[in-house]
Design an enzyme around this catalytic site. Structure first.
Site, PDB file in Angstrom:
ATOM      1  N   GLU A 195      17.001   0.406  15.436  1.00  0.00           N
ATOM      2  CA  GLU A 195      15.760  -0.267  15.818  1.00  0.00           C
ATOM      3  C   GLU A 195      15.488  -0.296  17.326  1.00  0.00           C
ATOM      4  O   GLU A 195      15.518  -1.368  17.956  1.00  0.00           O
ATOM      5  CB  GLU A 195      15.732  -1.699  15.274  1.00  0.00           C
ATOM      6  CG  GLU A 195      15.690  -1.746  13.769  1.00  0.00           C
ATOM      7  CD  GLU A 195      15.270  -3.099  13.216  1.00  0.00           C
ATOM      8  OE1 GLU A 195      15.040  -4.035  14.014  1.00  0.00           O
ATOM      9  OE2 GLU A 195      15.164  -3.205  11.994  1.00  0.00           O
ATOM     10  N   GLU A 236      18.250  -0.512   6.128  1.00  0.00           N
ATOM     11  CA  GLU A 236      18.451  -1.967   6.053  1.00  0.00           C
ATOM     12  C   GLU A 236      17.343  -2.526   5.181  1.00  0.00           C
ATOM     13  O   GLU A 236      16.190  -2.097   5.290  1.00  0.00           O
ATOM     14  CB  GLU A 236      18.295  -2.650   7.427  1.00  0.00           C
ATOM     15  CG  GLU A 236      19.502  -2.636   8.302  1.00  0.00           C
ATOM     16  CD  GLU A 236      19.285  -3.421   9.607  1.00  0.00           C
ATOM     17  OE1 GLU A 236      18.433  -4.338   9.646  1.00  0.00           O
ATOM     18  OE2 GLU A 236      19.966  -3.102  10.584  1.00  0.00           O
TER      19      GLU A 236
HETATM   20  C1  BGC Z   1      18.290  -5.802  12.722  1.00  0.00           C
HETATM   21  C2  BGC Z   1      19.396  -6.755  12.401  1.00  0.00           C
HETATM   22  C3  BGC Z   1      18.820  -8.126  12.084  1.00  0.00           C
HETATM   23  C4  BGC Z   1      17.925  -7.985  10.881  1.00  0.00           C
HETATM   24  C5  BGC Z   1      17.319  -9.295  10.391  1.00  0.00           C
HETATM   25  C6  BGC Z   1      17.073  -5.955  11.864  1.00  0.00           C
HETATM   26  O1  BGC Z   1      15.962  -5.945  12.654  1.00  0.00           O
HETATM   27  O2  BGC Z   1      18.747  -4.486  12.711  1.00  0.00           O
HETATM   28  O3  BGC Z   1      20.272  -6.784  13.466  1.00  0.00           O
HETATM   29  O4  BGC Z   1      19.785  -9.073  11.885  1.00  0.00           O
HETATM   30  O5  BGC Z   1      16.884  -7.129  11.185  1.00  0.00           O
HETATM   31  O6  BGC Z   1      16.436  -9.834  11.294  1.00  0.00           O
END
Ligand code: BGC
Length: 449
Positions: free
Chosen positions: A167, A355
């Protein structure tokens, strides 16, 4: 309800964590400070005055956590390397204890039949490099490439899957434009410089790995949002396009060889003042996959501020959206639309959801966390993945953010995203209902054999 098999035999199921959010052990075994150590040293910087302490203690509990990931039925364990654990000053002397730690983590993954995916940068820049200008100093390209080379050589005999960065818009936007995250810098010039050098680092980092390990599977993980104009008035639609250019296209398109998206935002051309001869070519790399990370929807409208963007977001709290603990608009249907959007770039070979997760308040009652909402969230997201696959979109993995509850940056410990609950007093782990659902969903196939 769908079955695991429907996603395809080669579809990868994983969990993701990050060094700073999970490891703790900030000063152990020769690790140097990162910008996030500096930032969290001031409790006022963190919501509720939370102190990170040992975070979720992955440094000592990696075996337990990796075993849990296996128990849940995952194929992939994605984690990040702390640059300052390998190079305490960001460059120069290597800290062998840091290399040894990640070897232990990798070995543990392999022993548990989990494929390691290494993220090389998840926001925790060594403080020593920030003292020299950090991401706004063009020398970062050399520092980063050296670090990438060290990691590829150290771990490349066991690891083939690399995510060069996580990100970039989050750490440059929040850290170098808004001053909200470490290292608390503000302003458009800081941002544009940091952004351009970050793009060069991603592309050249990918090229460095490829040169050392031709068979590697190399990607980046990009944040994105589903963006909708508040209504169909042309000015709001144009505003939504500009927000889309910043949130969904800004880092992707230069990597694909398309340059920055100045078509809808001509003012972006000022980024060229930070270019050197040849940068256009150096910004692109033929990645094997693009990871997308979608957490929230944005409803956009035209506005006179901020300048350049002339657009802003209608706060989700005002429009009575479906909110998570961080007051973000949870909207799973946006995932299909985003997959469709990204699949329209012929340069992208495969997409991974690198993610996906949601934070809701969790309650540990008699050793159980009944987080039905989180389970339903993942089910809804997976439905969108299936829809995309049915339409021929090449999406090949779903990695959950995150395995165990951890430290949510500026928001501290309150937002919990894990499939496994952590009691931060005792570090005790309890698999939540959502984790149990993944476990039965992912292991059904195995039990039928
Ligand atoms: C990030 C994580 C973060 C997650 C939840 C993502 O933007 O890669 O580090 O904890 O979102 O906010």
């Amino acid at each position: 309800m769908f079955k695991r098999e429907q996603f395809g035999d080669n579809f990868k199921w994983g969990v993701t964590i990050s060094a700073f959010q999970n490891e703790g052990a900030a000063k152990a075994d020769g690790k140097g400070p990162s910008i996030w150590d500096t930032f969290t040293d001031k409790p006022d910087n963190i919501n509720n005055g939370d102190i990170i302490g040992e975070a979720s203690d992955f440094y000592n509990r990696y075996e337990e956590d990796i075993t849990l990931a296996r128990q849940l039925g995952m194929d992939v364990f994605r984690f990040s390397i702390s640059w300052a654990r390998i190079l305490p000053y960001g460059r120069g002397k290597i800290n062998q204890a840091g290399i040894d730690f990640y070897h232990r983590v990798i070995d543990c993954c392999l022993n548990n039949n989990l494929t390691p995916y290494i993220t090389l940068y998840h926001w925790d820049l060594p403080q020593a490099l920030e003292d020299k200008g950090g991401w706004t100093n063009r020398e970062i390209i050399d520092w980063f490439i050296d670090y990438v080379e060290i990691c590829t050589k150290a771990f490349g005999d066991k690891v083939y899957n690399w995510i060069v960065m996580n990100e970039p818009m989050s750490f440059t936007g929040l850290g170098y434009f808004m001053g909200y995250h470490a290292p608390s810098r503000k302003g458009i010039n800081h941002f544009l410089k940091a952004a351009h050098y970050t793009v060069l680092c991603m592309a050249q980092g990918g090229a460095k790995i490829r040169s050392l390990q031709p068979q590697a599977n190399i990607g980046v993980a990009l944040s994105c949002s589903y963006i909708k104009p508040v209504n169909q008035l042309p000015k709001h639609r144009r505003a939504a396009k500009r927000i889309e250019a910043m949130l969904n296209r800004f880092y992707l398109e230069p990597l694909l060889g398309l340059g920055y998206p100045s078509d809808v935002m001509p003012a972006l051309k000022i980024i060229k003042s930070f270019f050197k001869n040849g940068d256009e070519q150096l910004m692109a790399f033929d990645f094997d996959f693009i990871g997308i990370q979608y957490y929230f929807r944005v409803v956009a409208r035209h506005s006179l501020t901020p300048p350049v963007l002339f657009a802003n977001e209608i706060p989700p709290t005002v429009r009575k959206a479906n909110l998570n603990t961080m007051n973000l608009d949870v909207y799973p249907k946006g995932l299909y639309k985003l997959l469709k959007f990204y699949s329209s770039y012929p340069q992208i070979k495969k997409l991974i959801i690198s993610e996906s997760g949601v934070c809701y308040p969790d309650f540990l009652v008699k050793d159980h966390v009944y987080d039905v909402r989180r389970m339903k969230y993942h089910q809804k997201m997976l439905k969108q993945v299936r829809k995309a696959q049915d339409k021929g979109i090449h999406v090949t993995g779903y990695f959950v953010w995150t395995l165990v509850d951890n430290f949510e940056w500026k928001e501290g410990f309150e937002p919990r995203f894990g499939l496994v609950h952590v009691d931060f007093e005792t570090q005790e782990r309890t698999i939540k209902y959502s984790g149990q659902w993944f476990q039965s969903f992912l292991t059904k196939k195995a039990s039928k054999k």
